[in-house]
Design an enzyme around this catalytic site. Structure first.
Site, short mmCIF file in Angstrom:
data_model
loop_
_atom_site.label_atom_id
_atom_site.label_comp_id
_atom_site.label_asym_id
_atom_site.label_seq_id
_atom_site.Cartn_x
_atom_site.Cartn_y
_atom_site.Cartn_z
N GLY A 121 0.82 -1.20 0.00
CA GLY A 121 0.00 0.00 0.00
C GLY A 121 0.85 1.25 0.00
N LYS A 142 4.29 12.02 -3.02
CA LYS A 142 5.19 11.07 -2.36
C LYS A 142 5.98 11.77 -1.26
CE LYS A 142 7.30 7.81 -4.58
NZ LYS A 142 8.14 7.02 -5.52
N ASP A 144 8.70 5.59 7.90
CA ASP A 144 8.35 6.88 8.50
C ASP A 144 7.44 7.71 7.60
OD1 ASP A 144 10.07 7.67 6.49
OD2 ASP A 144 11.67 8.34 7.83
N ARG A 150 3.78 13.54 -8.37
CA ARG A 150 3.83 12.84 -9.66
C ARG A 150 2.43 12.71 -10.24
NH1 ARG A 150 5.51 6.63 -8.02
NH2 ARG A 150 3.56 6.05 -7.00
N ARG A 158 -1.72 -0.64 -9.84
CA ARG A 158 -0.59 -1.51 -10.15
C ARG A 158 -1.06 -2.96 -10.26
NH1 ARG A 158 3.30 1.29 -6.55
NH2 ARG A 158 2.27 3.22 -5.96
N ASP A 206 4.33 -4.79 -7.44
CA ASP A 206 3.70 -3.57 -6.93
C ASP A 206 4.30 -2.33 -7.58
OD1 ASP A 206 5.88 -4.61 -5.09
OD2 ASP A 206 5.76 -2.54 -4.40
N ASN A 207 5.36 -2.50 -8.37
CA ASN A 207 5.95 -1.38 -9.11
C ASN A 207 5.63 -1.44 -10.60
OD1 ASN A 207 7.15 -0.47 -6.75
ND2 ASN A 207 9.08 -1.51 -7.13
N ASP A 267 7.30 4.02 -10.31
CA ASP A 267 8.01 3.79 -9.05
C ASP A 267 9.51 3.65 -9.25
OD1 ASP A 267 5.99 4.12 -7.31
OD2 ASP A 267 5.77 2.04 -6.73
#
Length: 486
Positions: free
Chosen positions: A90, A113, A125, A176, A183, A252-253, A262
């Protein structure tokens, strides 16, 4: 044109509901500063370049303000990472702020991002660092300028917020753009959690929004998978033809739209090396340059698995079998163009492979070779390029065959030069160039990254006074270690 306050949001993905994403606000950066903005990306939202000079621009893209009609959401998905399935990933540090509909009727996701913690941050983080944000900005806009499908980058905002990676670094945010941020891993999440109705809802949303032509097919889901496969084959053909190594081709990319997505430890080839591993965390070389074709095929098979509740396995297998032939045909066509060849012949595959083998053996600069090959008449250009090869006899045999191939097509040198220079860049995003502007930006000097962005936005053009950006890299610049850390 519009101002920032006039952007028209129509948040289609957010309306799918909480099963697919979580509502959350961005967490602001301290003392935000605009590092660089892309006028070409701003134009996608009908924004004039002057809007980047407004204080509101930096406030919006550092999390301090948000549009009243935006609906920030952290998207949920899973994926195969280095071949192993991770059940829940996620948006751990990014937020889909919303979808903007421009005056041409196109939809663009605004994805921020480095926007802070989300329910999917896991041990992270939620932040991004200036280094990686600049790298993604430059690559996104440069790939687009090269004609390679990619997500886009609107701007990078730096801050005084400290982010800890291998060392303390400056926190940053990247805005972006893409028509969709869905994805392969989105589909895997709902398949492996057995939420098949949600999976169907996601399929219907993506097809309706981005693949409407598939609705005319008697089997829309099967047609959708074929379209994704064709776009992915074309994307990988462009990567291989232009020497782009992604570095982290986890599912996932992988964008469902077949665009580069990504960015992490990517690299463009300097010296040609099919075995290049640009991610120093990739101990096995799974995502080496030469492995990008089979890995793309593997990832498509993982997506196919997620579609089995709605598409027959045999139909998916038949479609998967099309990937390698489609990739091969597109890659060979691109390589013909790079060599200045205008028609297809049976021996072209062998001609290209022989050249790449010679380049591998001699560590020949990949971008420079093709640009130089088109600069002069074949005989003159080949005599100059011969100096870069170790196997002179092998190069001479290849050069003779290439010259015969060019002579058979006839045509004037001026037209050949123009044709080749239109597809062979003068400037490429080399890692050492990115490193130099990153180091300047970390000191608070943003002029170098802005100039490099301007150069890379016109990669095929001669740019007097900027010749140094086209020079071959120094030895130290060829072996920079880039990690997934961002």
């Amino acid at each position: 044109m519009r101002t920032l306050t006039e952007l028209a949001f129509d948040n289609r993905f957010a309306r799918l509901g909480d099963v697919f994403s979580t509502a959350i606000e961005p967490q602001p950066l301290d003392d935000p500063q605009l590092v660089v903005a892309s006028p070409a990306a701003m134009a996608l939202l009908d924004l004039p370049p002057s809007e980047a000079d407004e204080p509101l621009f930096t406030q919006l893209f550092s999390g301090h303000k948000i549009w009243a009609t935006a609906e920030p959401r952290a998207m949920v998905y899973s994926g195969h990472q280095f071949g192993a399935y991770n059940p829940q990933l996620g948006d751990g540090r990014g937020l889909l702020l919303g979808e903007v509909r421009n005056e041409a009727g196109q939809y663009w996701d605004l994805h921020l991002k480095g926007a802070g913690l989300t329910p999917y941050s896991r041990m992270g983080d939620g932040r991004a660092v200036l280094r990686s944000s600049i790298r993604e900005f430059l690559a996104s806009e440069h790939l687009h300028a090269l004609g390679i499908p990619s997500s886009r980058a609107l701007c990078v905002t730096a801050s005084s917020t400290t982010v800890y990676r291998e060392r303390p670094e400056r926190g940053a945010m990247l805005l972006r753009l893409a028509p969709s941020h869905v994805r392969f891993g989105h589909f895997e999440f709902f398949y492996y959690t057995r939420q098949h109705e949600a999976l169907r809802q996601l399929l219907d949303h993506v097809i309706g929004a981005h693949f409407a032509e598939c609705l005319e097919h008697p089997e829309p889901y099967r047609a959708f998978f074929r379209e994704v496969l064709e776009r992915t084959a074309s994307l990988i053909a462009h990567w291989q033809a232009y020497g782009f190594c992604h570095g982290v081709m986890n599912t996932d990319n992988m964008s469902i739209l077949g665009i580069t997505f990504d960015f992490g430890p990517y690299a463009f080839l300097d010296d040609f090396d099919a075995r290049l591993i640009c991610n120093h965390s990739d101990d096995s070389g799974r995502y080496s340059f030469e492995n990008q074709v089979p890995i793309a095929h593997w990832n498509l098979a993982a997506l196919a698995q997620a579609l089995t509740p709605f598409v027959a396995v045999e139909a998916l297998q038949e479609t998967l079998a099309l990937f390698l032939p489609l990739y091969q045909a597109q890659w060979l066509d691109l390589m013909r163009r790079r060599l200045g060849l205008t028609r297809a012949e049976d021996g072209d595959q062998a001609l290209v492979q022989r050249l790449l083998g010679l380049m591998q053996e001699s560590a020949v600069d990949y971008t420079g070779f093709f640009r130089e090959l088109g600069e002069r008449a074949p005989g003159e250009a080949l005599a100059r390029l011969r100096e870069d090869f170790v196997d002179l006899a092998g190069f001479d045999r290849w050069a003779a065959d290439y010259q015969a191939r060019v002579a058979a097509e006839a045509g004037e040198q001026a037209a050949r030069r123009a044709r080749m220079h239109a597809v062979n860049p003068r400037y490429i995003l080399r890692n050492y160039l990115a490193q130099q502007v990153i180091e300047a930006a970390e000191r608070g000097d943003y002029a170098p990254v802005r100039e490099l962005h301007a150069v890379l936005s016109r990669p095929f053009d001669e740019q007097p006074g900027r010749e140094r950006y086209a020079e071959r890299p120094p030895e130290w610049g060829k072996h920079l270690a880039i990690s997934c850390s961002s």
